[in-house]
Design a protein around this motif. Structure first.
Motif, mmCIF file in Angstrom:
data_model
loop_
_atom_site.group_PDB
_atom_site.id
_atom_site.type_symbol
_atom_site.label_atom_id
_atom_site.label_comp_id
_atom_site.label_asym_id
_atom_site.label_seq_id
_atom_site.Cartn_x
_atom_site.Cartn_y
_atom_site.Cartn_z
ATOM 1 N N LEU A 195 0.890 -1.341 -0.098
ATOM 2 C CA LEU A 195 -0.104 -0.073 0.024
ATOM 3 C C LEU A 195 1.035 1.236 -0.009
ATOM 4 O O LEU A 195 2.026 1.264 0.813
ATOM 5 N N THR A 196 0.430 2.325 -0.689
ATOM 6 C CA THR A 196 1.256 3.610 -0.708
ATOM 7 C C THR A 196 0.003 4.426 0.165
ATOM 8 O O THR A 196 -1.133 4.491 -0.270
ATOM 9 N N THR A 200 2.940 -2.556 4.070
ATOM 10 C CA THR A 200 2.627 -3.737 3.615
ATOM 11 C C THR A 200 0.923 -3.903 3.590
ATOM 12 O O THR A 200 0.218 -3.170 4.508
ATOM 13 N N GLY A 201 0.403 -4.950 3.022
ATOM 14 C CA GLY A 201 -0.934 -4.707 2.735
ATOM 15 C C GLY A 201 -1.766 -5.195 3.976
ATOM 16 O O GLY A 201 -2.939 -4.805 4.177
ATOM 17 N N ALA A 257 5.944 -0.127 -4.889
ATOM 18 C CA ALA A 257 6.391 0.109 -3.490
ATOM 19 C C ALA A 257 7.861 0.100 -3.582
ATOM 20 O O ALA A 257 8.614 1.052 -2.806
ATOM 21 N N LEU A 258 8.632 -0.822 -4.171
ATOM 22 C CA LEU A 258 10.172 -0.582 -4.282
ATOM 23 C C LEU A 258 10.826 0.586 -4.938
ATOM 24 O O LEU A 258 11.613 1.204 -4.182
ATOM 25 N N ARG A 295 7.242 -2.386 8.460
ATOM 26 C CA ARG A 295 8.489 -2.520 7.740
ATOM 27 C C ARG A 295 8.530 -3.055 6.375
ATOM 28 O O ARG A 295 8.998 -3.992 6.205
ATOM 29 N N PRO A 296 7.885 -2.600 5.626
ATOM 30 C CA PRO A 296 7.715 -3.001 4.325
ATOM 31 C C PRO A 296 9.083 -3.016 3.373
ATOM 32 O O PRO A 296 9.592 -3.866 2.654
ATOM 33 N N ASP A 297 10.203 -2.173 3.839
ATOM 34 C CA ASP A 297 11.452 -2.247 3.386
ATOM 35 C C ASP A 297 11.979 -3.614 3.720
ATOM 36 O O ASP A 297 12.927 -4.125 2.879
#
Length: 85
Positions: free
Chosen positions: A26-27, A41-42, A61-62, A76-78
């Motif tokens: 998600l953004t 994250t979703g 996302a990246l 922590r999507p990274d």
């Protein structure tokens, strides 16, 4: 009819009435709806509370993280994307 009393047409309608699956990424947009403020994250609870998130692909996302958009401190999507070990 099936055991629930639905006809074939009713079963098809029930199949199409399901909500779409949750996105993986998600953004979150700012109040002006132009700038991306965070990447999530979703399944992030913080994203669900904000109400300003839109589904994103893994590539989007990246790219946002590479453009210095902050990663959510809760989900922590990274790390999930493999940018941090």
């Amino acid at each position: 009819m099936d055991r629930r009393g639905r006809t074939p047409r009713g079963r098809a309608a029930a199949r199409h009435g399901r909500p779409p699956p949750d996105p993986d990424w998600l953004t979150q947009y700012g109040l002006n709806r132009k700038n991306v403020d965070w990447v999530h994250t979703g399944d992030c609870w913080a994203a669900a509370k904000s109400g300003r998130c839109h589904p994103a692909t893994r590539a989007q996302a990246l790219e946002a993280l590479r453009q210095q958009v902050p990663a959510c401190a809760h989900c922590r999507p990274d790390t999930a994307l493999g940018l941090l070990d």
